[in-house]
Design a protein around this motif. Structure first.
Motif, PDB file in Angstrom:
ATOM      1  N   VAL A  79      -2.205  -4.294   8.915  1.00  0.00           N
ATOM      2  CA  VAL A  79      -1.284  -3.620   9.814  1.00  0.00           C
ATOM      3  C   VAL A  79       0.097  -3.578   9.164  1.00  0.00           C
ATOM      4  O   VAL A  79       0.639  -4.614   8.794  1.00  0.00           O
ATOM      5  N   VAL A  80       0.624  -2.401   9.034  1.00  0.00           N
ATOM      6  CA  VAL A  80       1.966  -2.242   8.481  1.00  0.00           C
ATOM      7  C   VAL A  80       2.887  -1.779   9.594  1.00  0.00           C
ATOM      8  O   VAL A  80       2.548  -0.869  10.345  1.00  0.00           O
ATOM      9  N   SER A  81       4.027  -2.432   9.718  1.00  0.00           N
ATOM     10  CA  SER A  81       4.989  -1.953  10.712  1.00  0.00           C
ATOM     11  C   SER A  81       6.188  -1.358   9.993  1.00  0.00           C
ATOM     12  O   SER A  81       6.457  -1.655   8.840  1.00  0.00           O
ATOM     13  N   GLY A  82       6.905  -0.522  10.686  1.00  0.00           N
ATOM     14  CA  GLY A  82       8.052   0.159  10.096  1.00  0.00           C
ATOM     15  C   GLY A  82       8.444   1.347  10.954  1.00  0.00           C
ATOM     16  O   GLY A  82       8.374   1.263  12.178  1.00  0.00           O
ATOM     17  N   VAL A  83       8.856   2.403  10.305  1.00  0.00           N
ATOM     18  CA  VAL A  83       9.261   3.593  11.041  1.00  0.00           C
ATOM     19  C   VAL A  83       8.310   4.733  10.693  1.00  0.00           C
ATOM     20  O   VAL A  83       8.047   4.992   9.518  1.00  0.00           O
ATOM     21  N   CYS A  84       7.827   5.395  11.703  1.00  0.00           N
ATOM     22  CA  CYS A  84       6.791   6.393  11.473  1.00  0.00           C
ATOM     23  C   CYS A  84       7.362   7.770  11.167  1.00  0.00           C
ATOM     24  O   CYS A  84       8.569   7.999  11.243  1.00  0.00           O
ATOM     25  N   HIS A  85       6.468   8.633  10.844  1.00  0.00           N
ATOM     26  CA  HIS A  85       6.763   9.999  10.467  1.00  0.00           C
ATOM     27  C   HIS A  85       7.675  10.718  11.468  1.00  0.00           C
ATOM     28  O   HIS A  85       8.586  11.453  11.097  1.00  0.00           O
ATOM     29  N   ASP A  86       7.437  10.493  12.744  1.00  0.00           N
ATOM     30  CA  ASP A  86       8.174  11.218  13.781  1.00  0.00           C
ATOM     31  C   ASP A  86       9.539  10.619  14.102  1.00  0.00           C
ATOM     32  O   ASP A  86      10.386  11.293  14.687  1.00  0.00           O
ATOM     33  N   CYS A  87       9.754   9.388  13.736  1.00  0.00           N
ATOM     34  CA  CYS A  87      10.961   8.703  14.209  1.00  0.00           C
ATOM     35  C   CYS A  87      12.094   8.606  13.192  1.00  0.00           C
ATOM     36  O   CYS A  87      13.085   7.920  13.435  1.00  0.00           O
ATOM     37  N   ARG A  88      11.942   9.226  12.066  1.00  0.00           N
ATOM     38  CA  ARG A  88      13.034   9.040  11.119  1.00  0.00           C
ATOM     39  C   ARG A  88      14.054  10.178  11.207  1.00  0.00           C
ATOM     40  O   ARG A  88      13.820  11.216  11.678  1.00  0.00           O
TER      41      ARG A  88
ATOM     42  N   VAL B   3       0.851  -1.190   0.000  1.00  0.00           N
ATOM     43  CA  VAL B   3       0.000   0.000   0.000  1.00  0.00           C
ATOM     44  C   VAL B   3       0.883   1.235   0.000  1.00  0.00           C
ATOM     45  O   VAL B   3       2.037   1.197   0.430  1.00  0.00           O
ATOM     46  N   LYS B   4       0.314   2.297  -0.491  1.00  0.00           N
ATOM     47  CA  LYS B   4       1.048   3.556  -0.546  1.00  0.00           C
ATOM     48  C   LYS B   4       0.831   4.292   0.765  1.00  0.00           C
ATOM     49  O   LYS B   4      -0.291   4.611   1.137  1.00  0.00           O
ATOM     50  N   LEU B   5       1.907   4.544   1.471  1.00  0.00           N
ATOM     51  CA  LEU B   5       1.792   5.178   2.780  1.00  0.00           C
ATOM     52  C   LEU B   5       1.975   6.684   2.667  1.00  0.00           C
ATOM     53  O   LEU B   5       2.559   7.169   1.697  1.00  0.00           O
ATOM     54  N   PRO B   6       1.496   7.415   3.648  1.00  0.00           N
ATOM     55  CA  PRO B   6       1.710   8.877   3.662  1.00  0.00           C
ATOM     56  C   PRO B   6       3.193   9.186   3.724  1.00  0.00           C
ATOM     57  O   PRO B   6       4.005   8.356   4.131  1.00  0.00           O
TER      58      PRO B   6
ATOM     59  N   ASP C 164      -5.905   7.006   8.432  1.00  0.00           N
ATOM     60  CA  ASP C 164      -7.298   7.092   7.998  1.00  0.00           C
ATOM     61  C   ASP C 164      -7.459   7.229   6.491  1.00  0.00           C
ATOM     62  O   ASP C 164      -8.487   6.897   5.930  1.00  0.00           O
ATOM     63  N   ASP C 165      -6.426   7.739   5.854  1.00  0.00           N
ATOM     64  CA  ASP C 165      -6.541   7.983   4.413  1.00  0.00           C
ATOM     65  C   ASP C 165      -6.084   6.811   3.556  1.00  0.00           C
ATOM     66  O   ASP C 165      -6.197   6.843   2.335  1.00  0.00           O
ATOM     67  N   VAL C 166      -5.528   5.798   4.198  1.00  0.00           N
ATOM     68  CA  VAL C 166      -5.055   4.648   3.438  1.00  0.00           C
ATOM     69  C   VAL C 166      -6.051   3.505   3.621  1.00  0.00           C
ATOM     70  O   VAL C 166      -6.197   2.972   4.714  1.00  0.00           O
TER      71      VAL C 166
END
Lengths: 138, 138
Positions: free
Chosen positions: B129-138, A115-118, B108-110
């Motif tokens: 559920v997608v795991s990885g690194v979020c917007h705030d943590c990179r 999926v395309k993530l933000p 919410d948009d995905v």
DNA sequence: GTAACTGCAAAATATTTGCATCCTT
DNA sequence: AAGGATGCAAATATTTTGCAGTTAC
């Protein structure tokens, strides 16, 4: 007994014990996922509850089984098919939960779509659970 | 206090109590999902653990919050955005779990993509559920 | 023989239930 | 006032830990 049981245990450098043989065989026979309680039930309490906990934990660490995400608070385990190794799960398939028989089935042939993530989100691993009515219940 | 708190409770025919107000507000403020333990922590144990259990259960029944599937045995809840009604969840969005900060965030948009299931399987609802690194943590 | 595994007991956690009391409507 | 929600106590259920005895290799 399934010959695979022995080879799987050997491959993972685990000593071959009754508990491990029986629990692993249970997973090999089962089409779907198993909860801790399922295992206790199926094995007829032939060993200690603690042994089941420890065996499951060991299997997860070795990459023999993996957790399955659920929506209903339960904890399920299923065999890692394919080339799972400790620490590197490639169980990137969709899981299906049947609302009728309540079984969870690994759809090994259905891979989780990307999926395309933000912006700013970096994906690493995806899980997908589809619920509905399974092959046997319609 | 967020005015929405009252309207959400009213809309669901729930009496407005301190516990419900505070817990619901916590969800409204939180960008991600919350576990039972998070709620106890955040509210500073200002009410009984049992009340938290019962409140979460009530909210789930009313469709105000929903379970989020996780791979690590934890139980998470998140707000149902959009047009959730009791029994009919339309929370068909992807959830993101950050491996760094360990937060679960509703994207919410995905929307969850459809997958092609094997013959005989009838899908009803999907979770991803997608795991990885979020917007705030990179 | 040694390291690893198991069973038992017990501790630590988590969740559920009953009931009396208090609060919302 | 009445029904519902909460707090407390206690019952259940779940998971973890320590240790001694047993088993696999």
């Amino acid at each position: 007994m399934d010959i695979n049981v022995l080879s799987i245990l050997k491959k993972n450098q685990l000593s071959v014990t009754d508990g491990r043989k029986i629990i692993l065989e249970l997973f090999l026979k089962s089409p779907g996922a198993l909860a801790h309680s399922d295992i206790e039930k199926e094995t007829g309490a032939s060993f200690d509850r603690v042994t089941v906990y420890r065996t499951l934990q060991t299997f997860v660490e070795k990459g023999i089984i993996h957790h399955i995400p659920t929506t209903d608070n339960s904890i399920l385990y299923a065999l890692c098919k394919q080339d799972c190794e400790a620490g590197h799960h490639h169980d990137n398939h969709v899981h299906f939960v049947c609302n009728e028989c309540n079984k969870t089935i690994c759809l090994d042939d259905v891979t989780v779509p990307d999926v395309k993530l933000p912006k700013g989100f970096k994906p690493d691993h995806s899980e997908m659970v589809v619920s509905g009515v399974c092959h046997d219940c319609r």
